[in-house]
Design a protein around this motif. Structure first.
Motif, PDB file in Angstrom:
ATOM      1  N   MET A 297       0.922  -1.113  -0.136  1.00  0.00           N
ATOM      2  CA  MET A 297      -0.069  -0.082  -0.108  1.00  0.00           C
ATOM      3  C   MET A 297       0.878   1.147  -0.039  1.00  0.00           C
ATOM      4  O   MET A 297       1.965   1.181   0.731  1.00  0.00           O
ATOM      5  N   MET A 298       0.483   2.158  -0.630  1.00  0.00           N
ATOM      6  CA  MET A 298       1.256   3.372  -0.628  1.00  0.00           C
ATOM      7  C   MET A 298       0.217   4.455  -0.530  1.00  0.00           C
ATOM      8  O   MET A 298      -1.034   4.596  -1.054  1.00  0.00           O
ATOM      9  N   SER A 299       0.816   5.709   0.054  1.00  0.00           N
ATOM     10  CA  SER A 299      -0.143   6.744   0.268  1.00  0.00           C
ATOM     11  C   SER A 299       0.744   8.036   0.761  1.00  0.00           C
ATOM     12  O   SER A 299       1.959   7.995   0.959  1.00  0.00           O
ATOM     13  N   ASP A 300       0.073   9.426   0.538  1.00  0.00           N
ATOM     14  CA  ASP A 300       0.846  10.293   0.955  1.00  0.00           C
ATOM     15  C   ASP A 300       0.707  10.201   2.362  1.00  0.00           C
ATOM     16  O   ASP A 300       0.243   9.544   3.035  1.00  0.00           O
ATOM     17  N   PHE A 301       1.519  11.344   2.996  1.00  0.00           N
ATOM     18  CA  PHE A 301       1.722  11.600   4.451  1.00  0.00           C
ATOM     19  C   PHE A 301       2.113  13.096   4.864  1.00  0.00           C
ATOM     20  O   PHE A 301       2.167  13.319   5.859  1.00  0.00           O
ATOM     21  N   ALA A 302       1.932  13.698   3.852  1.00  0.00           N
ATOM     22  CA  ALA A 302       2.206  15.339   4.193  1.00  0.00           C
ATOM     23  C   ALA A 302       1.218  16.054   3.882  1.00  0.00           C
ATOM     24  O   ALA A 302       0.083  15.775   3.444  1.00  0.00           O
ATOM     25  N   GLY A 303       1.416  17.285   4.646  1.00  0.00           N
ATOM     26  CA  GLY A 303       0.185  18.250   4.389  1.00  0.00           C
ATOM     27  C   GLY A 303      -0.109  18.565   3.158  1.00  0.00           C
ATOM     28  O   GLY A 303       0.639  18.494   2.078  1.00  0.00           O
ATOM     29  N   GLY A 304      -1.226  19.385   2.856  1.00  0.00           N
ATOM     30  CA  GLY A 304      -1.734  19.742   1.414  1.00  0.00           C
ATOM     31  C   GLY A 304      -1.120  21.106   0.947  1.00  0.00           C
ATOM     32  O   GLY A 304      -0.170  21.329   1.440  1.00  0.00           O
ATOM     33  N   ALA A 305      -1.650  21.366  -0.220  1.00  0.00           N
ATOM     34  CA  ALA A 305      -0.929  22.193  -1.008  1.00  0.00           C
ATOM     35  C   ALA A 305      -1.540  23.806  -0.588  1.00  0.00           C
ATOM     36  O   ALA A 305      -1.270  24.737  -1.602  1.00  0.00           O
ATOM     37  N   SER A 306      -2.282  23.748   0.075  1.00  0.00           N
ATOM     38  CA  SER A 306      -3.146  25.053   0.173  1.00  0.00           C
ATOM     39  C   SER A 306      -2.291  26.058   0.830  1.00  0.00           C
ATOM     40  O   SER A 306      -1.404  25.926   1.706  1.00  0.00           O
ATOM     41  N   GLY A 307      -2.474  27.484   0.460  1.00  0.00           N
ATOM     42  CA  GLY A 307      -1.634  28.390   0.666  1.00  0.00           C
ATOM     43  C   GLY A 307      -1.823  28.992   2.206  1.00  0.00           C
ATOM     44  O   GLY A 307      -1.067  29.525   2.828  1.00  0.00           O
ATOM     45  N   PHE A 308      -3.032  28.430   2.668  1.00  0.00           N
ATOM     46  CA  PHE A 308      -3.255  28.957   4.080  1.00  0.00           C
ATOM     47  C   PHE A 308      -2.590  28.048   5.115  1.00  0.00           C
ATOM     48  O   PHE A 308      -2.468  26.964   5.051  1.00  0.00           O
ATOM     49  N   PRO A 309      -1.792  28.711   6.291  1.00  0.00           N
ATOM     50  CA  PRO A 309      -1.781  30.078   6.470  1.00  0.00           C
ATOM     51  C   PRO A 309      -0.691  30.526   6.180  1.00  0.00           C
ATOM     52  O   PRO A 309      -0.281  31.755   6.553  1.00  0.00           O
ATOM     53  N   MET A 310       0.271  29.835   5.382  1.00  0.00           N
ATOM     54  CA  MET A 310       1.593  30.298   5.151  1.00  0.00           C
ATOM     55  C   MET A 310       1.513  31.774   4.457  1.00  0.00           C
ATOM     56  O   MET A 310       2.449  32.427   4.670  1.00  0.00           O
ATOM     57  N   THR A 311       0.690  32.096   3.587  1.00  0.00           N
ATOM     58  CA  THR A 311       0.571  33.336   3.003  1.00  0.00           C
ATOM     59  C   THR A 311       0.025  34.495   3.866  1.00  0.00           C
ATOM     60  O   THR A 311      -0.158  35.547   3.505  1.00  0.00           O
ATOM     61  N   PHE A 312      -0.586  34.349   5.208  1.00  0.00           N
ATOM     62  CA  PHE A 312      -1.101  34.850   5.971  1.00  0.00           C
ATOM     63  C   PHE A 312      -0.056  35.885   6.897  1.00  0.00           C
ATOM     64  O   PHE A 312       0.992  35.157   7.209  1.00  0.00           O
ATOM     65  N   SER A 313      -0.184  37.027   7.076  1.00  0.00           N
ATOM     66  CA  SER A 313       0.805  37.720   8.034  1.00  0.00           C
ATOM     67  C   SER A 313       0.255  38.731   8.897  1.00  0.00           C
ATOM     68  O   SER A 313      -1.017  39.124   8.557  1.00  0.00           O
ATOM     69  N   GLN A 345      -4.358  -3.226   7.273  1.00  0.00           N
ATOM     70  CA  GLN A 345      -3.320  -4.482   7.233  1.00  0.00           C
ATOM     71  C   GLN A 345      -2.531  -4.768   6.007  1.00  0.00           C
ATOM     72  O   GLN A 345      -2.583  -5.989   5.500  1.00  0.00           O
ATOM     73  N   PRO A 346      -1.765  -3.702   5.122  1.00  0.00           N
ATOM     74  CA  PRO A 346      -1.183  -4.300   4.166  1.00  0.00           C
ATOM     75  C   PRO A 346      -0.056  -5.050   4.643  1.00  0.00           C
ATOM     76  O   PRO A 346       0.548  -4.839   5.401  1.00  0.00           O
ATOM     77  N   LYS A 347       0.739  -5.782   3.608  1.00  0.00           N
ATOM     78  CA  LYS A 347       1.935  -6.492   4.112  1.00  0.00           C
ATOM     79  C   LYS A 347       2.921  -5.605   4.035  1.00  0.00           C
ATOM     80  O   LYS A 347       3.974  -5.493   4.735  1.00  0.00           O
ATOM     81  N   ILE A 348       3.163  -4.425   3.026  1.00  0.00           N
ATOM     82  CA  ILE A 348       4.185  -3.503   3.064  1.00  0.00           C
ATOM     83  C   ILE A 348       3.378  -2.157   3.119  1.00  0.00           C
ATOM     84  O   ILE A 348       2.379  -2.052   2.069  1.00  0.00           O
ATOM     85  N   TYR A 349       3.621  -1.215   3.758  1.00  0.00           N
ATOM     86  CA  TYR A 349       3.149   0.343   3.600  1.00  0.00           C
ATOM     87  C   TYR A 349       4.363   1.023   3.214  1.00  0.00           C
ATOM     88  O   TYR A 349       5.509   1.225   3.847  1.00  0.00           O
ATOM     89  N   CYS A 350       4.019   1.901   2.203  1.00  0.00           N
ATOM     90  CA  CYS A 350       5.101   2.750   1.509  1.00  0.00           C
ATOM     91  C   CYS A 350       4.585   4.198   1.479  1.00  0.00           C
ATOM     92  O   CYS A 350       3.796   4.510   1.023  1.00  0.00           O
ATOM     93  N   PRO A 351       5.056   5.050   2.546  1.00  0.00           N
ATOM     94  CA  PRO A 351       4.575   6.405   2.555  1.00  0.00           C
ATOM     95  C   PRO A 351       5.478   7.228   1.526  1.00  0.00           C
ATOM     96  O   PRO A 351       6.494   7.142   1.588  1.00  0.00           O
ATOM     97  N   PHE A 352       4.636   7.911   0.562  1.00  0.00           N
ATOM     98  CA  PHE A 352       5.292   8.868  -0.397  1.00  0.00           C
ATOM     99  C   PHE A 352       4.486   9.942  -0.741  1.00  0.00           C
ATOM    100  O   PHE A 352       3.757  10.242   0.128  1.00  0.00           O
ATOM    101  N   ALA A 353       4.877  10.546  -1.646  1.00  0.00           N
ATOM    102  CA  ALA A 353       4.300  11.871  -1.995  1.00  0.00           C
ATOM    103  C   ALA A 353       4.281  12.830  -1.048  1.00  0.00           C
ATOM    104  O   ALA A 353       3.478  13.857  -0.975  1.00  0.00           O
ATOM    105  N   GLY A 354       5.568  12.789  -0.256  1.00  0.00           N
ATOM    106  CA  GLY A 354       5.684  14.111   0.735  1.00  0.00           C
ATOM    107  C   GLY A 354       7.008  14.533   0.403  1.00  0.00           C
ATOM    108  O   GLY A 354       7.362  15.391   1.266  1.00  0.00           O
ATOM    109  N   TYR A 355       7.605  14.267  -0.651  1.00  0.00           N
ATOM    110  CA  TYR A 355       9.189  14.532  -0.498  1.00  0.00           C
ATOM    111  C   TYR A 355       9.421  15.805  -1.540  1.00  0.00           C
ATOM    112  O   TYR A 355       9.641  15.695  -2.753  1.00  0.00           O
TER     113      TYR A 355
END
Ligand code: FES
Length: 381
Positions: A297-313, A345-355
């Protein structure tokens, strides 16, 4: 094809004690919670489980009509008299349970279980060789499945999200050649860290006819190809939940996301009876119904692409507020993924899509420029 099961039974006394409006009930068998809404003697029911990420609902004290419940996780709101989410507005519908009255005056809540399409035409697992799956970068995975090479979400060059994201790892030097030799490419959705036009432009210059597969989402994955100088001639839009047979050992099926069905998809690949599940960026892949005990099984594990709140000041959006916010969001997402993996319960889990990194060194100039502009607008520069 579907089947049904009773998830909660109430005797006549319990039915009699249901009050008008919202009732919360717990199953004595498995402890799961349900909501029963009563109005003019009519009953509606659903699981006490938020569509977003499975949070628990409580009564919404701001709703004076007594029809709305509020999720304790991220505060979505559901009107249980209509089973429509009111926050986010015009968004989702909660799945209803059937309410079946018994002859004795009791009731049963019945869940209709949708047939799992990957169970169609099952195959017996056969022996595999080593080294059939290679990681290229970010969400880009290469599968060597017998004589066929399949590649997921190729982002091999250039930035994504308008220079906001850059690949953290340099892909292997021959990755573009490998991409050009693919027999099939799956692109999960239109976000530019998965649908990379700089990558596809290079690919189309060499292999315009490479077979590319995408799900039949209501927002098309590809648009304005010509404007982007990408000439791909073999794009296949496939229906959800149906095996696409590539050869006698290889087939795949694309499934949609529950939260963003208009754009997000995931995929099951089966080779010689062994399953790979790639949920990519789906928030609630295939409405929460997924195969258990897959080989990988593979899946993302990182936060989304939303600009909130990084562009807020300004105001509360200080650097430390943002740091805490990011930390908490990451923690929540990691917990959610951990729960999903635990349940499947996958036999192997691969976190990706966060690099990826959020700033190329040369972007410092833009950051400085933005800060200077903001300060001058706020009058503090
Ligand atoms: S709002 Fe309910 S889980 Fe996120």
């Amino acid at each position: 094809m579907s089947s049904s099961k009773t998830v909660l039974s109430l005797d006549s006394e319990a039915v009699f004690s249901l009050k008008d409006g919202i009732n919360f009930k717990k199953s004595p068998d498995d402890g799961k919670c349900y909501i029963i809404y009563k109005e003019n003697g009519e009953l509606k029911a659903c699981k006490n489980q938020c569509k977003h990420q499975g949070g628990l609902f409580i009564k919404d004290i701001e709703d004076l009509d007594g029809r709305t419940v509020r999720c304790t996780k991220h505060y979505w709101k559901l009107n249980v008299s209509t089973m429509q989410y009111v926050n986010p507005p015009d968004s989702f519908t909660q799945d209803e349970l059937d309410v079946v009255m018994t002859d004795e005056g009791g009731l049963q809540l019945v869940e209709v279980i949708v047939w799992d399409p990957w169970l169609a035409d099952p195959q017996d697992p056969q022996e595999l060789q080593e080294g059939e799956v290679s990681y290229l970068t970010h969400a880009c995975m290469e599968l060597q499945l017998g004589g066929k090479k399949m590649i997921f979400d190729p982002w091999l060059t250039g930035p994504a999200f308008a220079r906001g994201w850059w690949l953290l790892h340099e892909p292997p030097a021959d990755s573009m050649e490998r991409l050009c030799m693919a027999d099939l490419i799956y692109i999960s959705h239109m976000h530019s860290d998965h649908l990379s036009y700089p990558t596809l432009k290079s690919l189309s210059a060499t292999r315009p006819d490479v077979p590319i597969y995408v799900g039949d989402t209501s927002r098309p994955v590809f648009w304005m190809l010509e404007k982007r100088q990408v000439q791909l001639t073999n794009i296949n839009v496939v229906p959800f939940g149906i095996w696409q047979n590539i050869d006698e050992h290889l087939r795949f099926m694309i499934l949609k996301d529950e939260v963003h069905p208009e754009l997000d998809t995931c995929i099951i690949v089966e080779y010689k009876g062994h399953m790979i599940l790639n949920t990519v960026d789906c928030t609630r892949p295939n409405y929460g119904r997924l195969p258990h005990n897959v080989d990988l099984m593979m899946s993302d594990f990182a936060g989304g692409a939303s600009g909130f709140p990084m562009t807020f000041s300004g105001g509360k959006y200080t650097e430390s507020w943002k740091a805490d916010f990011i930390k908490n969001e990451r923690k929540k997402l990691m917990n959610y993924k951990a729960q999903l993996v635990k349940s499947l319960q996958p036999k192997i889990y691969c976190p990706f899509a966060g690099y990826f990194v959020e700033a190329h060194p040369s972007d410092r100039y833009y950051k400085m420029f933005t800060i200077l502009c903001t300060n001058s607008v706020l009058g503090s520069g």
